[in-house]
Design a protein around this motif. Structure first.
Motif, PDB file in Angstrom:
ATOM      1  N   ARG A 271       0.886   1.227  -6.475  1.00  0.00           N
ATOM      2  CA  ARG A 271       1.116  -0.171  -6.170  1.00  0.00           C
ATOM      3  C   ARG A 271       1.847  -0.547  -4.859  1.00  0.00           C
ATOM      4  NH1 ARG A 271       3.499  -2.607 -11.485  1.00  0.00           N
ATOM      5  NH2 ARG A 271       3.526  -4.470 -10.232  1.00  0.00           N
ATOM      6  N   VAL A 272       3.028   0.212  -4.769  1.00  0.00           N
ATOM      7  CA  VAL A 272       3.949   0.085  -3.862  1.00  0.00           C
ATOM      8  C   VAL A 272       3.282   0.409  -2.480  1.00  0.00           C
ATOM      9  CG1 VAL A 272       5.957   1.270  -2.495  1.00  0.00           C
ATOM     10  CG2 VAL A 272       6.069   0.591  -4.958  1.00  0.00           C
ATOM     11  N   ASN A 273       2.275   1.557  -2.406  1.00  0.00           N
ATOM     12  CA  ASN A 273       1.713   2.131  -1.299  1.00  0.00           C
ATOM     13  C   ASN A 273       0.594   0.947  -0.959  1.00  0.00           C
ATOM     14  OD1 ASN A 273       2.785   4.381  -1.379  1.00  0.00           O
ATOM     15  ND2 ASN A 273       1.225   5.543  -2.408  1.00  0.00           N
ATOM     16  N   MET A 274      -0.184   0.188  -1.952  1.00  0.00           N
ATOM     17  CA  MET A 274      -1.138  -0.792  -1.426  1.00  0.00           C
ATOM     18  C   MET A 274      -0.306  -1.994  -0.867  1.00  0.00           C
ATOM     19  SD  MET A 274      -3.698  -0.738  -4.743  1.00  0.00           S
ATOM     20  CE  MET A 274      -5.093  -1.906  -4.227  1.00  0.00           C
ATOM     21  N   PHE A 275       0.777  -2.271  -1.352  1.00  0.00           N
ATOM     22  CA  PHE A 275       1.525  -3.378  -0.944  1.00  0.00           C
ATOM     23  C   PHE A 275       2.071  -3.177   0.562  1.00  0.00           C
ATOM     24  CE2 PHE A 275       5.991  -5.148   0.094  1.00  0.00           C
ATOM     25  CZ  PHE A 275       5.607  -6.551   0.273  1.00  0.00           C
TER      26      PHE A 275
ATOM     27  N   LEU B  71       5.994  14.175   3.070  1.00  0.00           N
ATOM     28  CA  LEU B  71       6.646  13.383   4.070  1.00  0.00           C
ATOM     29  C   LEU B  71       5.364  12.448   4.696  1.00  0.00           C
ATOM     30  CD1 LEU B  71       8.886  16.342   5.521  1.00  0.00           C
ATOM     31  CD2 LEU B  71       9.334  14.462   3.671  1.00  0.00           C
ATOM     32  N   LYS B  72       4.275  12.651   4.395  1.00  0.00           N
ATOM     33  CA  LYS B  72       3.356  11.721   5.119  1.00  0.00           C
ATOM     34  C   LYS B  72       2.712  10.701   4.342  1.00  0.00           C
ATOM     35  CE  LYS B  72       1.584  15.418   8.238  1.00  0.00           C
ATOM     36  NZ  LYS B  72       0.365  16.166   8.741  1.00  0.00           N
ATOM     37  N   SER B  73       3.328  10.618   2.788  1.00  0.00           N
ATOM     38  CA  SER B  73       3.143   9.274   2.144  1.00  0.00           C
ATOM     39  C   SER B  73       3.520   8.048   2.646  1.00  0.00           C
ATOM     40  CB  SER B  73       3.843   9.474   0.762  1.00  0.00           C
ATOM     41  OG  SER B  73       5.197   9.348   0.827  1.00  0.00           O
ATOM     42  N   PRO B  74       2.847   6.885   2.187  1.00  0.00           N
ATOM     43  CA  PRO B  74       3.315   5.666   2.940  1.00  0.00           C
ATOM     44  C   PRO B  74       4.713   5.380   2.692  1.00  0.00           C
ATOM     45  CG  PRO B  74       1.279   5.532   1.530  1.00  0.00           C
ATOM     46  CD  PRO B  74       1.826   6.843   1.363  1.00  0.00           C
ATOM     47  N   VAL B  75       5.429   5.762   1.550  1.00  0.00           N
ATOM     48  CA  VAL B  75       6.666   5.584   1.342  1.00  0.00           C
ATOM     49  C   VAL B  75       7.646   6.189   2.382  1.00  0.00           C
ATOM     50  CG1 VAL B  75       8.649   5.659  -0.259  1.00  0.00           C
ATOM     51  CG2 VAL B  75       6.555   4.968  -1.134  1.00  0.00           C
ATOM     52  N   ALA B  76       7.369   7.731   2.358  1.00  0.00           N
ATOM     53  CA  ALA B  76       8.070   8.440   3.256  1.00  0.00           C
ATOM     54  C   ALA B  76       8.122   7.971   4.664  1.00  0.00           C
ATOM     55  CB  ALA B  76       7.692  10.018   3.145  1.00  0.00           C
TER      56      ALA B  76
ATOM     57  N   VAL C 286       3.519 -13.942  -1.045  1.00  0.00           N
ATOM     58  CA  VAL C 286       2.698 -12.841  -0.021  1.00  0.00           C
ATOM     59  C   VAL C 286       1.889 -12.085  -0.949  1.00  0.00           C
ATOM     60  CG1 VAL C 286       4.157 -13.165   1.833  1.00  0.00           C
ATOM     61  CG2 VAL C 286       4.354 -11.210   0.044  1.00  0.00           C
ATOM     62  N   SER C 287       0.633 -11.660  -0.746  1.00  0.00           N
ATOM     63  CA  SER C 287      -0.028 -10.757  -1.292  1.00  0.00           C
ATOM     64  C   SER C 287       0.684  -9.337  -1.697  1.00  0.00           C
ATOM     65  CB  SER C 287      -1.467 -10.481  -0.745  1.00  0.00           C
ATOM     66  OG  SER C 287      -2.029  -9.334  -1.391  1.00  0.00           O
ATOM     67  N   ASP C 288       0.321  -8.774  -2.779  1.00  0.00           N
ATOM     68  CA  ASP C 288       0.880  -7.524  -2.997  1.00  0.00           C
ATOM     69  C   ASP C 288       0.102  -6.446  -2.791  1.00  0.00           C
ATOM     70  OD1 ASP C 288      -0.913  -7.793  -5.160  1.00  0.00           O
ATOM     71  OD2 ASP C 288       0.580  -7.537  -6.870  1.00  0.00           O
ATOM     72  N   GLY C 289      -1.034  -6.815  -2.400  1.00  0.00           N
ATOM     73  CA  GLY C 289      -2.228  -5.756  -1.819  1.00  0.00           C
ATOM     74  C   GLY C 289      -3.194  -5.284  -2.988  1.00  0.00           C
ATOM     75  N   CYS C 290      -2.771  -5.528  -4.114  1.00  0.00           N
ATOM     76  CA  CYS C 290      -3.595  -4.984  -5.089  1.00  0.00           C
ATOM     77  C   CYS C 290      -4.722  -5.803  -5.556  1.00  0.00           C
ATOM     78  CB  CYS C 290      -2.917  -4.986  -6.480  1.00  0.00           C
ATOM     79  SG  CYS C 290      -1.326  -3.796  -6.175  1.00  0.00           S
ATOM     80  N   ILE C 291      -5.842  -5.436  -5.874  1.00  0.00           N
ATOM     81  CA  ILE C 291      -6.969  -6.181  -6.169  1.00  0.00           C
ATOM     82  C   ILE C 291      -6.679  -7.097  -7.624  1.00  0.00           C
ATOM     83  CG2 ILE C 291      -9.392  -6.078  -7.034  1.00  0.00           C
ATOM     84  CD1 ILE C 291      -9.697  -3.518  -5.417  1.00  0.00           C
TER      85      ILE C 291
END
Length: 433
Positions: free
Chosen positions: A62-66, A170-175, A42-47
């Motif tokens: 990179r995690v946020n893009m995934f 607390l609003k970040s993609p990971v949180a 599956v794509s990791d979302g990165c260009i």
């Protein structure tokens, strides 16, 4: 992957469709020969970078893009797998982070089994994030405050809660992912963890009341047959340890992705020399430039130290010469240390490492955290002297319990059988999981 291999090895008629990024699959399946595990990229979302260009994007980015593409990519992957095998998927087994898989499983009318690869205390804090935020709203900025209202956890400092519960963006993609995970997991058919229930019976009881089925199925390192052989010990760590006295060596390793700040490398190195502590230090070669002048030459010449780029960690921790593990308190490392009865000095960085360190020192009493949160010569000297001069009987007891848990008919062995039944219950003929 360890969990999938365990399930696949005892379910040869079941096809396990394994979804992962291309780069990771390439490593995991190098030389793989399990006929009933099919890998899907599956794509990791990165260009994609231009040919020959090294990706220098920060890990968090990179995690946020995934995370932005993960659900769409997995849904597409499921469709591909079903067409390949010719039958519908009968169960979804995922990393607990992927909360949206609960929705997918409900739409497909199949079980969702979530696997949480951190410690159970961290899992608990994510399940009760809303409660914690509500109860601590008036304590913003009071990181040293101790709270005692979290079910299954007697008391804990706010500073030791994992990222995304009350600290960080607390609003970040990971949180956001962690928060949604905590809300979704009670709907899962089962939640499994790499731990053993005897490590904390009260917490196991509490989580069992919150989740449909809570299953401790570890420690994995005591179950896996894929032990690193001495022949792969390219830096001769074991032969060096063979020449050391019993329980005197400090094994130092902070995982494969973390690097100590330069000033902490200096402080730790000076403490090792000051206390004359024999040590085996696994650290990347690029960090050698930060060692005190002459450190490598002196410790190598007098036989008190060995610095390597990589060490076979399980073999090292099982060696009689090791007296303490200086670690970042990543969960796998903590479990390995417990499994081999080695006390720890913890220097946590992020995620659930502060929580694991708190448990090591304050709950299980099998080691300590470095005072002040980072290495100084004074604090490190004191920590080394304290741990190496003390007999940690409680870690020996936990070691015995861990081995009993994974033995035949032990608690983790029985829980794995329960998990296996859940995962394969809907498979009558060869079907993908």
């Amino acid at each position: 992957m360890t969990l999938v291999r365990r399930l696949a090895s005892v379910s040869p008629t079941v096809v396990f469709s394994f979804f992962n990024t291309e780069a990771s699959n390439r490593v995991l399946f190098a030389g793989e020969s399990c006929n009933n595990i099919l890998a899907y990229d599956v794509s990791d979302g990165c260009i994609p970078s231009t040919e020959g260009e090294e990706t220098l994007m920060p890990l968090v980015e990179r995690v946020n893009m995934f995370l932005l593409v993960a659900e769409e990519e997995l849904r597409k992957g499921v469709g591909v797998a079903e067409r390949d095998v010719g039958v519908k998927i009968s169960c979804i087994v995922t990393d607990a982070f992927y909360w949206f898989c609960g929705d997918m499983a409900e739409e497909m009318n199949i079980p969702w089994v979530a696997f949480f690869n951190g410690n159970s205390f961290a899992l608990c804090t994510h399940l009760y994030t809303d409660l914690i935020r509500e109860k601590t709203a008036h304590l913003i900025g009071s990181a040293e405050e101790t709270v005692d209202f979290i079910p299954g956890i007697k008391s804990i400092r706010l500073a030791d809660l994992p990222y995304g519960v009350v600290s960080g963006d607390l609003k970040s993609p990971v949180a956001t992912m962690l928060h949604k995970m905590g809300r979704a997991l009670p709907t899962a058919t089962a939640v499994s963890v790499n731990s053993f229930q005897e490590l904390d019976a009260d917490l196991t009881k509490s989580l069992s009341s919150k989740l449909n089925k809570f299953l401790n199925i570890g420690p994995f390192n005591l179950i896996s047959k894929e032990k690193t052989s001495v022949k792969f010990d390219e830096y001769s760590c074991i032969s060096w340890l063979d020449n050391q006295k019993e329980r005197v060596v400090a094994y130092i390793c902070f995982g494969t992705t973390l690097t100590l700040p330069p000033h902490e490398i200096v402080e730790l190195a000076e403490a090792l020399e000051e206390t004359k502590t024999p040590f085996l230090w696994s650290i990347n070669k690029d960090s050698h430039k930060h060692f005190p002048k002459g450190f490598l030459e002196r410790t190598s010449a007098n036989g008190t130290g060995k610095v390597v780029a990589w060490a076979p960690q399980e073999q090292v921790l099982s060696h009689i010469a090791i007296g303490v593990f200086v670690t970042h308190a990543g969960w796998n490392s903590v479990l390995e240390s417990i499994g081999f009865g080695v006390p720890m000095i913890c220097r946590p960085y992020f995620a659930d490492q502060h929580l694991s360190s708190w448990m090591v020192e304050s709950v299980w009493e099998i080691g300590l955290r470095i005072k002040g949160g980072s290495f100084t010569k004074e604090a490190t000297c004191r920590a080394l002297e304290q741990v190496l001069s003390k007999r940690y009987e409680k870690i020996e007891a936990l070691k015995d319990l861990a081995h009993k848990a994974v033995a035949s008919n032990g608690s983790s062995d029985q829980n794995f059988k329960t998990l296996l039944e859940l995962v394969t219950a809907a498979t009558v003929h060869t079907k993908p999981i």
